[in-house]
Motif scaffolding. Sequence first.
Motif, PDB file in Angstrom:
ATOM      1  N   LEU A  13      20.393  18.038  -2.784  1.00 24.76           N
ATOM      2  CA  LEU A  13      19.461  17.681  -1.730  1.00 24.76           C
ATOM      3  C   LEU A  13      17.998  18.165  -2.023  1.00 24.76           C
ATOM      4  N   ARG A  14      17.161  17.669  -1.383  1.00 25.22           N
ATOM      5  CA  ARG A  14      15.819  18.219  -1.455  1.00 25.22           C
ATOM      6  C   ARG A  14      14.996  18.122  -0.076  1.00 25.22           C
ATOM      7  N   PHE A  15      14.385  19.128   0.248  1.00 27.87           N
ATOM      8  CA  PHE A  15      13.448  19.135   1.404  1.00 27.87           C
ATOM      9  C   PHE A  15      12.070  19.028   0.529  1.00 27.87           C
ATOM     10  N   ALA A  16      11.146  17.970   1.142  1.00 30.38           N
ATOM     11  CA  ALA A  16      10.059  17.716   0.519  1.00 30.38           C
ATOM     12  C   ALA A  16       8.862  17.455   1.126  1.00 30.38           C
ATOM     13  N   PRO A  17       8.412  18.681   1.594  1.00 34.23           N
ATOM     14  CA  PRO A  17       7.159  18.836   2.734  1.00 34.23           C
ATOM     15  C   PRO A  17       5.956  18.183   2.057  1.00 34.23           C
ATOM     16  N   SER A  18       5.087  17.776   2.666  1.00 33.93           N
ATOM     17  CA  SER A  18       3.389  17.921   1.962  1.00 33.93           C
ATOM     18  C   SER A  18       2.889  19.100   2.306  1.00 33.93           C
ATOM     19  N   PRO A  19       2.362  19.980   1.622  1.00 39.45           N
ATOM     20  CA  PRO A  19       1.574  21.150   1.898  1.00 39.45           C
ATOM     21  C   PRO A  19       0.060  20.765   2.343  1.00 39.45           C
ATOM     22  N   MET A  49       7.208  20.261  -3.470  1.00 38.99           N
ATOM     23  CA  MET A  49       5.977  20.175  -2.779  1.00 38.99           C
ATOM     24  C   MET A  49       5.349  18.661  -2.991  1.00 38.99           C
ATOM     25  N   GLU A  50       5.032  18.183  -2.074  1.00 39.16           N
ATOM     26  CA  GLU A  50       4.755  16.796  -2.132  1.00 39.16           C
ATOM     27  C   GLU A  50       2.971  16.857  -2.151  1.00 39.16           C
ATOM     28  N   ASP A  51       2.549  17.345  -2.985  1.00 37.48           N
ATOM     29  CA  ASP A  51       0.993  17.610  -3.162  1.00 37.48           C
ATOM     30  C   ASP A  51       0.212  16.842  -4.076  1.00 37.48           C
ATOM     31  N   SER A 212       1.336   7.791  -6.235  1.00 34.03           N
ATOM     32  CA  SER A 212       1.360   7.020  -4.566  1.00 34.03           C
ATOM     33  C   SER A 212       2.710   8.158  -4.235  1.00 34.03           C
ATOM     34  N   TYR A 213       2.647   8.189  -2.893  1.00 34.35           N
ATOM     35  CA  TYR A 213       3.991   8.927  -2.372  1.00 34.35           C
ATOM     36  C   TYR A 213       5.092   8.002  -2.939  1.00 34.35           C
ATOM     37  N   HIS A 214       5.203   6.600  -2.810  1.00 32.05           N
ATOM     38  CA  HIS A 214       6.365   5.966  -3.328  1.00 32.05           C
ATOM     39  C   HIS A 214       6.847   6.071  -4.709  1.00 32.05           C
ATOM     40  N   SER A 216       5.861   8.710  -6.709  1.00 30.26           N
ATOM     41  CA  SER A 216       6.340   9.963  -7.145  1.00 30.26           C
ATOM     42  C   SER A 216       7.628  10.466  -6.567  1.00 30.26           C
ATOM     43  N   VAL A 217       7.931   9.815  -5.290  1.00 32.34           N
ATOM     44  CA  VAL A 217       9.240  10.048  -4.688  1.00 32.34           C
ATOM     45  C   VAL A 217      10.514   9.630  -5.384  1.00 32.34           C
ATOM     46  N   VAL A 218      10.349   8.359  -5.871  1.00 33.96           N
ATOM     47  CA  VAL A 218      11.619   7.888  -6.789  1.00 33.96           C
ATOM     48  C   VAL A 218      11.695   8.714  -7.988  1.00 33.96           C
ATOM     49  N   VAL A 230      17.690  13.269   2.475  1.00 32.10           N
ATOM     50  CA  VAL A 230      17.771  13.370   3.869  1.00 32.10           C
ATOM     51  C   VAL A 230      16.446  13.518   4.283  1.00 32.10           C
ATOM     52  N   ARG A 231      15.967  12.542   5.313  1.00 34.87           N
ATOM     53  CA  ARG A 231      14.651  12.834   5.636  1.00 34.87           C
ATOM     54  C   ARG A 231      14.512  12.028   7.131  1.00 34.87           C
ATOM     55  N   GLY A 232      13.422  11.948   7.655  1.00 38.89           N
ATOM     56  CA  GLY A 232      13.051  11.475   8.932  1.00 38.89           C
ATOM     57  C   GLY A 232      13.140  10.145   9.175  1.00 38.89           C
ATOM     58  N   ASP A 234      11.184   8.210  10.396  1.00 36.95           N
ATOM     59  CA  ASP A 234       9.893   7.626  10.216  1.00 36.95           C
ATOM     60  C   ASP A 234       9.835   6.911   8.657  1.00 36.95           C
ATOM     61  N   LEU A 235      10.723   7.490   7.817  1.00 34.85           N
ATOM     62  CA  LEU A 235      10.543   6.730   6.366  1.00 34.85           C
ATOM     63  C   LEU A 235      11.856   6.053   5.997  1.00 34.85           C
ATOM     64  N   PHE A 236      12.480   5.297   7.270  1.00 34.10           N
ATOM     65  CA  PHE A 236      13.440   4.593   7.088  1.00 34.10           C
ATOM     66  C   PHE A 236      12.895   3.253   6.382  1.00 34.10           C
TER      67      PHE A 236
HETATM   68  N1  GLU Z   1       6.514  14.337   1.822  1.00 31.28           N
HETATM   69  C1  GLU Z   1       7.196  13.510   2.874  1.00 31.28           C
HETATM   70  C2  GLU Z   1       6.683  13.990   4.326  1.00 31.28           C
HETATM   71  O1  GLU Z   1       6.344  15.349   4.421  1.00 31.28           O
HETATM   72  C3  GLU Z   1       8.588  13.253   2.880  1.00 31.28           C
HETATM   73  C4  GLU Z   1       9.158  12.594   1.509  1.00 31.28           C
HETATM   74  C5  GLU Z   1      10.677  12.483   1.530  1.00 31.28           C
HETATM   75  O2  GLU Z   1      11.257  13.185   2.189  1.00 31.28           O
HETATM   76  O3  GLU Z   1      10.966  11.526   1.148  1.00 31.28           O
HETATM   77  O4  GLU Z   1       6.787  13.293   5.196  1.00 31.28           O
END
Ligand code: GLU
Length: 298
Positions: A13-19, A49-51, A212-214, A216-218, A230-232, A234-236
């Motif tokens: 799993l990963r937690f992927a915040p943007s700093p 880090m989604e930077d 882009s976010y899309h 890089s994330v994949v 696992v994420r909020g 809002d990203l469904f």
């Molecule tokens: N970096 C994204 C954010 O902080 C989350 C990306 C993800 O979990 O797919 O909202």
Amino acid sequence: MAASHHPIPQPVLRFAPSPNGWLHLGHALSALENATLAARLDGRLLLRMEDIDPIRCRPEFETAILEDLDWLGIAYERPVRRQSEHMAAYGAALARLEAMGLVYPSFESRSELKAAVAMRVATSGEPWPMDPDGAPLYPGMAKSLTAAERTARIAANAPYAWRLDMAAATARLGAPLSWSEVDAHGLPVRDVTANPARWGDVIVARKDVPTSYHLSVVVDDAVQGITHVVRGEDLFEATSVHRLLQELLGLPRPLYRHHRLLLGSDGRKLSKNDGATGLRELREQGLTAADVHRRLDL
Ligand code: GLU
């Protein structure tokens, strides 16, 4: 017999915040959702880090994220993956999409896009379709440029983003796209049909950064071997785009869990500017990780 010939791979799993700001309680919920599921599944937890945004992301925000996670008692594996250090990987993915003829350069400025949409609304008298984030769908002008026009503009140093040709991309799919949504124990809850067309010709590489976010994330979820995203909530809707890119790029399909969002007193989703729920503020007020768990109803 204890040993199996086909051991189940260990969940990742990963937690992927943007700093790009200070974390708030909503991020704590997401980090704890990840840590809890990783623990329940005896899995690994990675931090990413989604930077990709060089203007908005700053080292002090990254440092603060590490401090916040320590305070919350969340252990993750090192090294931390920083997206800004992997532009070549995203470039390679973009090149594959380009070789498949599924992306095209789009040169318009924001104001040109707004004007184009306003013109279409005025001509048709109909509302213009919006994407799930509430932004108008791309009207498609750059798609009809000739190869010569594209070459000329690029030669003249006109900035451009790369857009996915959604019609062409979805036409390539052999079967309908879906993903499996799991619960807080990692058990399948339902299959969700993906609907990437709702996003129109999404940007896969921005004008200012070559990804882009899309995209890089994949790429990262595949490179890091993520089995459970696992994420909020809002990203469904974004997951539809991610499933499409995974199919096009031949990447594995993770399981997904989109957890509840914390709402502010105004009923809207918390934002990074929402001081009242900032993790640093709460820490400075002397709150403990246990207090945070309580506030999150965990
Ligand atoms: N970096 C994204 C954010 O902080 C989350 C990306 C993800 O979990 O797919 O909202």
